[in-house]
Each structure stands twice: as C-alpha cells, then as structure tokens.
Design a protein around this motif. Structure first.
Motif, PDB file in Angstrom:
ATOM      1  N   THR A 162       1.219  -0.648   0.136  1.00  0.00           N
ATOM      2  CA  THR A 162       0.054   0.480  -0.424  1.00  0.00           C
ATOM      3  C   THR A 162       0.765   1.082  -0.023  1.00  0.00           C
ATOM      4  OG1 THR A 162      -1.827  -1.609   1.395  1.00  0.00           O
ATOM      5  CG2 THR A 162      -1.688   1.272   1.302  1.00  0.00           C
ATOM      6  N   THR A 219       1.260   5.812   0.170  1.00  0.00           N
ATOM      7  CA  THR A 219       0.450   6.369   0.628  1.00  0.00           C
ATOM      8  C   THR A 219       0.272   7.820  -0.301  1.00  0.00           C
ATOM      9  OG1 THR A 219       0.184   6.639   3.234  1.00  0.00           O
ATOM     10  CG2 THR A 219      -0.009   8.493   2.459  1.00  0.00           C
ATOM     11  N   ASP A 225      -1.342  13.678  -1.305  1.00  0.00           N
ATOM     12  CA  ASP A 225      -2.741  14.006  -1.117  1.00  0.00           C
ATOM     13  C   ASP A 225      -3.071  13.295   0.194  1.00  0.00           C
ATOM     14  OD1 ASP A 225      -3.594  11.897  -2.456  1.00  0.00           O
ATOM     15  OD2 ASP A 225      -4.813  12.839  -4.044  1.00  0.00           O
ATOM     16  N   GLY A 226      -3.056  12.604   0.960  1.00  0.00           N
ATOM     17  CA  GLY A 226      -3.499  11.611   1.957  1.00  0.00           C
ATOM     18  C   GLY A 226      -4.013  10.625   1.133  1.00  0.00           C
ATOM     19  N   ARG A 227      -4.239  10.117   0.340  1.00  0.00           N
ATOM     20  CA  ARG A 227      -5.325   8.530   0.193  1.00  0.00           C
ATOM     21  C   ARG A 227      -4.100   7.908  -0.198  1.00  0.00           C
ATOM     22  NH1 ARG A 227     -10.474  10.068  -2.328  1.00  0.00           N
ATOM     23  NH2 ARG A 227     -10.319   8.278  -2.999  1.00  0.00           N
ATOM     24  N   THR A 228      -4.824   6.273  -0.495  1.00  0.00           N
ATOM     25  CA  THR A 228      -4.129   5.632  -0.177  1.00  0.00           C
ATOM     26  C   THR A 228      -4.129   4.508  -1.374  1.00  0.00           C
ATOM     27  OG1 THR A 228      -5.343   4.467   0.665  1.00  0.00           O
ATOM     28  CG2 THR A 228      -3.533   5.047   1.970  1.00  0.00           C
ATOM     29  N   GLY A 229      -3.286   3.654  -1.771  1.00  0.00           N
ATOM     30  CA  GLY A 229      -3.459   3.083  -3.401  1.00  0.00           C
ATOM     31  C   GLY A 229      -2.530   1.983  -3.075  1.00  0.00           C
ATOM     32  N   ARG A 233      -1.772  13.112 -10.103  1.00  0.00           N
ATOM     33  CA  ARG A 233      -3.126  13.027  -9.729  1.00  0.00           C
ATOM     34  C   ARG A 233      -4.384  13.828 -10.899  1.00  0.00           C
ATOM     35  NH1 ARG A 233      -6.763  10.560  -6.956  1.00  0.00           N
ATOM     36  NH2 ARG A 233      -5.798  10.598  -5.234  1.00  0.00           N
ATOM     37  N   ALA A 264     -12.657   6.225  -8.643  1.00  0.00           N
ATOM     38  CA  ALA A 264     -12.057   6.621  -7.525  1.00  0.00           C
ATOM     39  C   ALA A 264     -11.152   5.486  -7.257  1.00  0.00           C
ATOM     40  CB  ALA A 264     -12.424   7.749  -6.796  1.00  0.00           C
ATOM     41  N   GLU A 265     -11.398   4.677  -6.715  1.00  0.00           N
ATOM     42  CA  GLU A 265     -10.533   4.063  -6.233  1.00  0.00           C
ATOM     43  C   GLU A 265      -9.515   3.552  -7.278  1.00  0.00           C
ATOM     44  OE1 GLU A 265     -10.937  -0.441  -4.525  1.00  0.00           O
ATOM     45  OE2 GLU A 265     -12.231   0.501  -4.464  1.00  0.00           O
ATOM     46  N   ASP A 315      -6.448   6.281  -7.987  1.00  0.00           N
ATOM     47  CA  ASP A 315      -5.877   5.858  -6.443  1.00  0.00           C
ATOM     48  C   ASP A 315      -4.824   5.040  -6.891  1.00  0.00           C
ATOM     49  OD1 ASP A 315      -7.167   8.183  -5.058  1.00  0.00           O
ATOM     50  OD2 ASP A 315      -7.816   6.980  -3.756  1.00  0.00           O
ATOM     51  N   ASP A 316      -5.372   3.794  -7.499  1.00  0.00           N
ATOM     52  CA  ASP A 316      -4.597   2.505  -7.509  1.00  0.00           C
ATOM     53  C   ASP A 316      -3.012   2.562  -8.601  1.00  0.00           C
ATOM     54  OD1 ASP A 316      -5.327   1.359  -5.720  1.00  0.00           O
ATOM     55  OD2 ASP A 316      -7.542  -0.326  -6.664  1.00  0.00           O
TER      56      ASP A 316
END
Length: 329
Positions: free
Chosen positions: A193, A195, A198-202, A298, A316-317, A320-321
């Motif tokens: 994983t 981070t 921008d703080g999101r995770t993928g 992004r 959206a997910e 992120d990935d």
C-alpha cells in the motif's frame, strides 16, 4: 578556493582578454562553526571539505587553512571535467546547463527560445541517457549532440565547446541517475500500500494491472523505460492526447505547436510540474504564475477533457491504485 591545492580542474574560459585559465572546486554546502570563526565548505568537484578562517572575512581576508579529503575524484577526470562544465558559466553569459536543469533536475524553471518562439518548461536530465531525442522540441539525437548544440548556445558561441568538452559533458549528463524512490521498499520492491501525496492510499500491484489493461497506458508508455523514445523505431513521435498546449500566459506572443513526445515515466514521482506546457502543476492568475497543484499526476488523471489512455473511465479507487503504481516507477 585555494588555487594551489590539489585536484582542481582547469576550464578554458572566454579568451577575449576578460579572463584566463580558471580553477573550480565547486563549493556547494556551507556550515558555519558555532563561534562564527570557521566556515566549512563541501567542494563537489574536488571531493573535499575546505576549512576557511572567516574571522577577518568582512575585511576581505578569509583564507583556506586546510582541506579534508572526502572522496577521491581524480580517477574519473573526464567525468569531473564534465561536471565543472555543467555548472560553470564558461562564456560569462549568465547561462549554464545548471541554470535551466538545476542539479540535473527540474525546479519549475521556464525558458524561452526561437523556432518556434514560445515559453518552454525545463525538463529533467536525470535518467535521460536511454531516451533520445533530447531538447524541447525534440531536435537532438544524442547527449553529445545536445551538449554541443546547447553548450555553444549557452556561451553565445564564444567560444564553442571543444570536442573534448562535448565528450566530457555528455558523459557527466549520462551518469545522472534518478533519485532513490521513497514509494518503494528498502529492497526496491513495490509496497503493498502506498500513501499518496494528498493523503489517499492506493495499491501498486492493482495499479500495474490497470496500467497494462483497462487504463491503456502502454500504448504511449511501454516498459521498461515507459516511453516510446526508448526504441529507435518509435522515437520522436509527437502525440496529441488533449493536454493543454501552453499556459494561458501571453499566448499572442508565442508560436504554439500541437502535440508532444511522451516522456519517460521513470522518476515521475519527483518531477514537478508535468507536461511540456507545465499546466499539470502551474496555473495562471492575473498574468502571473501560481501553484495550481502539488500532485500533478492526479491532475493528469482527473482533469476532464484529457485523453490520457482511458483514465477518465476509471473509478476513484482505481485512479488511486494507478497513481500508487506510477509513483513506484
């Protein structure tokens, strides 16, 4: 820095009576002792730390008292000469390789040149050895040709670089690596994983599957260097994927050309801004540049109207990935 010390590299300077042979140690990092009497200077060209007595510096009497060897650079004389040439304003024109490509990298620097007349974003030279053509627009076919063309222009051809200088500068540039990737594990393998900035995770592994499949990124960014320029048969192909041609800044004074060569994605995590136009990162506010995005990758995936593969079709997910994977390259 102590012209009588060992290990200094002489560089041919502009000869028209303005200067003779110059010596360069390449001072970079400075540290002042707590009592303010001694300055320590790291010399990148000579691999030493110079100890400078600065007690009488205000009167112009600072002096080097000794030098500590840190690394032996004398065994790589040609590379070291290329390094000096890269950072030195040899023609006394206020221009050098480092002026646009700071430490070999990019720092949001812009430059203007003719044919076509427009404002360009300075690109990174890190890790560029295997992805010709070079320059913007792509017009030189090797690092040596780039060194000769740009080096001569930087000096206003007074003097033009010697063949030996071209060779040394091309060698130094070819050895500029990308920075260590913080989005990988200590063993270099992708993390489970990541981070995002921008703080999101993928999840990089899921992102890899998207990169090679649903997102359709491979058409313009094939492995192993993730650019069409890595292969002579597909080199120099300008693509129009809907990205902005230029920042909306004095467009009437620029000659704009549609399309750009797909850059290598290796080390993209450390590049800001992105795109030839720098519109993924920069923005224009009342005729001046401002920061538009701190996470330009992004911006590329989520800006409506851009045709980067099938990024607009991702959830959206999934984005992120995919971003997590791109950061590991």
């Amino acid at each position: 820095m102590n012209p009588h010390g060992e290990g200094f590299v002489p560089v041919r300077w502009r000869p028209q009576g303005r200067a003779g042979l110059e010596l360069h140690s390449g001072p970079r990092s400075l540290a002042l002792s707590p009592d303010g009497r001694t300055l320590y200077v790291l010399n990148r060209f000579t691999g030493t730390v110079a100890v400078v007595d600065v007690r009488e510096a205000r009167a112009g009497n600072a002096r080097v008292t000794r030098q500590w060897p840190v690394v032996d650079v004398r065994s790589r004389e040609q590379r070291r000469l290329g390094q000096v040439l890269y950072f030195s304003d040899v023609g006394r024109t206020g221009m050098s390789c480092d002026a646009c490509h700071i430490e070999g990298h990019t720092g949001g620097v812009f430059f203007e040149k003719t044919r076509p007349m427009r404002i360009y974003r300075s690109t990174t030279a890190l890790g560029s050895r295997d992805t010709p053509p070079y320059f913007t627009p792509a017009s030189t076919r090797s690092l040596a040709e780039t060194a000769e063309t740009v080096g001569g222009r930087n000096r206003y051809h007074n003097p033009d670089p010697l063949p030996s200088e071209v060779e040394a500068l091309a060698l130094y540039t070819s050895l500029l690596p990308t920075a260590p990737n913080p989005y990988r594990g200590e063993d270099g393998a992708p993390l489970e994983t990541v981070t995002l900035p921008d703080g999101r995770t993928g999840h990089p592994v899921k992102g890899l599957a998207l990169f090679e499949g649903k997102a359709r990124c491979m058409a313009c960014h094939p492995t192993p260097l993730f650019t069409l320029d890595q292969d002579p048969s597909t080199r120099g192909q300008y693509q129009d994927v809907g990205t902005p041609i230029a920042l909306p800044l004095r467009l009437e004074q620029q000659q704009l050309v549609t399309g750009a060569a797909p850059p290598s994605l290796v080390g993209t995590w450390d590049v800001w801004p992105l795109l030839t136009s720098a519109t993924a990162g920069y923005a224009v506010q009342e005729d001046r540049l401002v920061v538009g995005s701190r996470f330009p990758l992004r911006t590329l995936l989520e800006t409506p109207g851009l045709s980067h593969g099938a990024a607009q079709e991702l959830t959206a997910e999934e984005r992120d990935d995919l971003l997590a994977y791109l950061l590991t390259l």
